[in-house]
Design an enzyme around this catalytic site. Sequence first.
Site, mmCIF file in Angstrom:
data_model
loop_
_atom_site.group_PDB
_atom_site.id
_atom_site.type_symbol
_atom_site.label_atom_id
_atom_site.label_comp_id
_atom_site.label_asym_id
_atom_site.label_seq_id
_atom_site.Cartn_x
_atom_site.Cartn_y
_atom_site.Cartn_z
ATOM 1 N N ASP A 166 -27.255 -17.193 3.213
ATOM 2 C CA ASP A 166 -28.278 -16.557 4.049
ATOM 3 C C ASP A 166 -28.253 -15.046 3.852
ATOM 4 O O ASP A 166 -29.302 -14.407 3.725
ATOM 5 C CB ASP A 166 -27.991 -16.848 5.529
ATOM 6 C CG ASP A 166 -28.378 -18.258 5.931
ATOM 7 O OD1 ASP A 166 -29.342 -18.791 5.365
ATOM 8 O OD2 ASP A 166 -27.713 -18.824 6.821
ATOM 9 N N LEU A 167 -27.064 -14.484 3.867
ATOM 10 C CA LEU A 167 -26.944 -13.028 3.831
ATOM 11 C C LEU A 167 -27.369 -12.473 2.474
ATOM 12 O O LEU A 167 -28.120 -11.498 2.390
ATOM 13 C CB LEU A 167 -25.501 -12.625 4.156
ATOM 14 C CG LEU A 167 -25.043 -13.055 5.563
ATOM 15 C CD1 LEU A 167 -23.525 -12.906 5.701
ATOM 16 C CD2 LEU A 167 -25.749 -12.251 6.644
#
Lengths: 394, 394
Positions: A166-167
Amino acid sequence: MPLTGFRIIDLTRVISGPFCTMMLADLGADVIKIEPPGEGDPIRKQGAGRDGMSWYFASFNRNKRSVTLDLKAPEGRVALERLIATADAVIDNFRPGVLARLGFDEARLQEIRPGIVTCSITGFGSTGPYSDRPAFDFIAQAMSGFMSVNGGPGDPPLRTGLPISDLVSGLYGALGVCAALVRRERAQTGEHVEISLTNSMVSLLAYVASHYFATGEVLPKTGNDHPIASPYGLFRTRDGQIAIAPSDNTFFGRLMDALELPALKTHPDFVSNDLRVLHRARLTALVEEQLGHSDSEYWITKLNAAGVPCGPIYDMHGVFSDPQILAQEMVMNVPTKDHGEVRMLGFPIKLSQTPCAVRRPPPDMGEHTGALLAELGYSPAELEQLRKLRVTAA
Amino acid sequence: MPLTGFRIIDLTRVISGPFCTMMLADLGADVIKIEPPGEGDPIRKQGAGRDGMSWYFASFNRNKRSVTLDLKAPEGRVALERLIATADAVIDNFRPGVLARLGFDEARLQEIRPGIVTCSITGFGSTGPYSDRPAFDFIAQAMSGFMSVNGGPGDPPLRTGLPISDLVSGLYGALGVCAALVRRERAQTGEHVEISLTNSMVSLLAYVASHYFATGEVLPKTGNDHPIASPYGLFRTRDGQIAIAPSDNTFFGRLMDALELPALKTHPDFVSNDLRVLHRARLTALVEEQLGHSDSEYWITKLNAAGVPCGPIYDMHGVFSDPQILAQEMVMNVPTKDHGEVRMLGFPIKLSQTPCAVRRPPPDMGEHTGALLAELGYSPAELEQLRKLRVTAA
């Protein structure tokens, strides 16, 4: 600030998209977060918090304003359209096709605001056999090969504790949007930026991929040992463990001198990195014998002074009490009106002239609905009507 | 392309900096890589390769040109100065102070090229007690807390097999430079961008940090299990393992239906996520009993069709033969003049109008020295003189 004056409509939720838009907001963009009335971004209800605010939500949503709009209602879609008409970019992390089904495909977005930059963050991309699949961070960690290189020799696949897919995809999204905005400044035209969680993780495979491409072989996992360097890893001292990472003969020489083992520099078993990898266990024992005479703090100071990369292994207590991390302002206390002071991570991008700053605390759900819709020309009566219709309120 | 027309002088080496400048080069920037004659970027000699080229080097240096300059020689510094005078940005990953000692501090860079954007990627940042320390990826993984959240319950700290600190700091560098270029377009002024490996990793601590800030507690590691969701993780099928990540009641319901266990949806022990976390072992056993009746491929298709995030756990063989990853062009074969075809990872940022492309293969060391210095006005006799003085050749 670098992105002052750029307005971004943020249709994202949970982590990847909100991290992306927060990076852009930290750099000065005017980010307007659109949330469904009532529920809001699901992350508002997740993780630990205080005084009525999830600090997990807070950590991905500073510097944004929040507008609640029910996009299933035609009046909500009209309001979104009017907001988009004032914007420079629109970012979403819906599954492919969802935004189009709401009436906002790429052609329509370009019609509403010619030259707008659009960005979608998805699990697998919008084309290919899996484009319709649902995806989460964990699946991207599994399918990108990341889990296969995480662990010690012979260990089973292991995810990492952070939502790394996600990051990293959020970061790629911010970079892609920023680059498209550069082009828009010069060419007055926008384009669509597409980022996938899985592609983002694949792009980080570095030497594991290049080794596989060049040889057809899958490198074995080595845990904390470096596959092609020794000594390297975690070493026991009198009171704990330290990380040491000398990368070549120069660093090895410095380490041996600092440990008062200068004879090992010319020892036939340790004279090259290849030999040191071969005799890793013996060398580690010799290093740890010396380290065992003093405490970690002593060695960290001494080895760094000698030019050997070396440091403690921190958990959260250690990280957030370390003088360097505090000096770098990687922890911030952000005052809010109704939720006390929220502690959160600082800014990783340090700009000399226009430093990132918290211009706005994390918003309450729909906090800026009235003000922003009024700016668009909605009258008080119209706003009241939208509330009654439950378009802007639950 | 987004960054066409922007020239970047790339003083970086090894991974973090070269990854940063490759991202910018992929987006269209004219990146000129400066290497010391003879040795070159050390990564040229590392990792597996073919036909005289390290594919590890190749994977971080496509779309760049290479100029060899001995910056310890005054003539080398003059040539660098003349190159910088034509550039929009300068990026380095020296230790703090090294570039200044070479005669290129921030003030001087702004004098050579008013409004230039500068970027430094370091281990710890240029201020604070550890700014002088040497640093490598491994130390940043240890000191950022990353290693403390990687692993299963009770496991010792574990680095991940990829140079994640280098890669993420490179990404932040690209984003910071890109943002500073946006500002420069509007304000005609540059600034210094500073990125550190350690800050970059700290910025990814997500819920582990927010939980610590809110409660003072360090969350225990949970390996492949999600700390606050169940069922979630790796599950055995008849012929292997699959990753399943349902995140809430909706996904749980879909999973139970797809497994033909609809009664569990309303079972008092499994009716909420909290209860499912509490009874994780029993639920996992029930799930695996059903999964054991068929092979992984069957379940991956069936569960995805039912809307449950699910996928295989790939090693490099799996990743690079997967139809989705191939459809997304995450593997590329790049022809070179003298080193055959080089295989490398594809582009994670997909742009609809100006897609990233390989405009130049990874350069040979100093391949473009003559052409670029000639562009600056160096005569053939002067170029010959620089070679004789060993400023541009070993």
